[in-house]
Design an enzyme around this catalytic site. Structure first.
Site, PDB file in Angstrom:
ATOM      1  CG  HIS A 171      35.650  32.920  49.638  1.00 44.50           C
ATOM      2  ND1 HIS A 171      34.991  34.021  49.138  1.00 44.50           N
ATOM      3  CD2 HIS A 171      36.245  32.320  48.570  1.00 44.50           C
ATOM      4  CE1 HIS A 171      35.175  34.095  47.827  1.00 44.50           C
ATOM      5  NE2 HIS A 171      35.936  33.075  47.456  1.00 44.50           N
ATOM      6  CG  HIS A 178      40.603  33.446  46.451  1.00 42.89           C
ATOM      7  ND1 HIS A 178      40.279  34.694  45.971  1.00 42.89           N
ATOM      8  CD2 HIS A 178      39.515  32.661  46.220  1.00 42.89           C
ATOM      9  CE1 HIS A 178      39.059  34.681  45.479  1.00 42.89           C
ATOM     10  NE2 HIS A 178      38.572  33.448  45.603  1.00 42.89           N
ATOM     11  CD  GLU A 179      38.774  29.060  47.679  1.00 44.43           C
ATOM     12  OE1 GLU A 179      37.677  29.208  48.267  1.00 44.43           O
ATOM     13  OE2 GLU A 179      38.907  29.273  46.463  1.00 44.43           O
TER      14      GLU A 179
END
Length: 237
Positions: A112, A108-109
């Protein structure tokens, strides 16, 4: 809070408090959900045996992001991507863990970081809005309180409410950024083979629970803003 500002004991029984209570319940429920879901799947070891840090490195490199460092940061679920320093920081429960939950959070990070690479518009908008949101969150209540002490100065009170709305708007802008990062994470994990199909399903549950915290935070912010509008709008009558 307002009873000491000239509104009397009646303010203690203001029915708009129910909005704050609803917001608090929503936030606590979302927080409990993400913690229970993460705790469930952090006990499920990925078949690849990769740690969150190793998965992050592989995902970043597969997307041509060789200039983004992966670092360890203390705390529990304090994971984040810092676009200014190009650093992806993973928490104690993610960095060295081989669980499907940890790999999901790491992915998920990375989502980004990929958003930053492709200049994803909502991320750019959120980054640009950070100074405004920070100013709004810091200035809102001081302005409202000063306005109340200065004979219910409605100009200051309304400016304070406007500042508070900036912080709420930031939370709303954050939603598509977080949802998109999770979608990218699930897609990457499914196509790179870091996780198997059933493991990706577990990860989706973790990321979906995490997304609820952002929704809950935005909902609580909206309810608080609505309360301010109702509260001070009524006092103008």
């Amino acid at each position: 809070m307002y009873s000491g500002m000239g509104y009397g004991m009646g303010a203690l029984y203001d029915p708009t408090y129910i909005l704050l209570i609803i917001g608090a319940v929503i936030t606590m429920a979302a927080s409990g959900k993400v913690k229970s879901t993460f705790n469930k799947y952090k006990r499920v070891r990925s078949r690849s045996g990769m740690t969150g840090a190793q998965a992050a490195e592989q995902i970043l490199h597969s997307n041509g992001l060789y200039d983004v460092r992966v670092e360890h940061i203390a705390g529990d679920l304090t994971d984040h991507y810092d676009p200014r320093s190009r650093v992806l920081r993973l928490s104690d429960s993610v960095y060295g863990s081989t669980s499907v939950a940890a790999i999901g959070v790491a992915a998920h990070e990375c989502g980004h970081a990929v958003q930053d690479q492709v200049s994803y518009v909502p991320l750019k908008l959120r980054s640009a809005f950070v100074p405004v949101a920070n100013l709004g969150s810091k200035a809102a209540w001081p302005l409202i309180i000063i306005g109340l002490f200065l004979g219910k100065n409605q100009t200051l009170v309304q400016i304070g409410i406007l500042c508070f709305s900036f912080a709420v708007l930031f939370q709303l802008i954050t939603l598509p950024v977080e949802f998109n990062a999770s979608r990218r994470a699930v897609k990457i994990l499914g196509t790179t083979g870091i996780l198997q199909e059933d493991e990706v399903g577990h990860t989706k549950k973790v990321l979906s629970a995490a997304a609820l915290t952002y929704v809950a935070s935005a909902a609580a912010g909206i309810l608080s803003l609505l309360r301010l509008i109702l509260l001070f709008g009524r006092r103008n009558d």
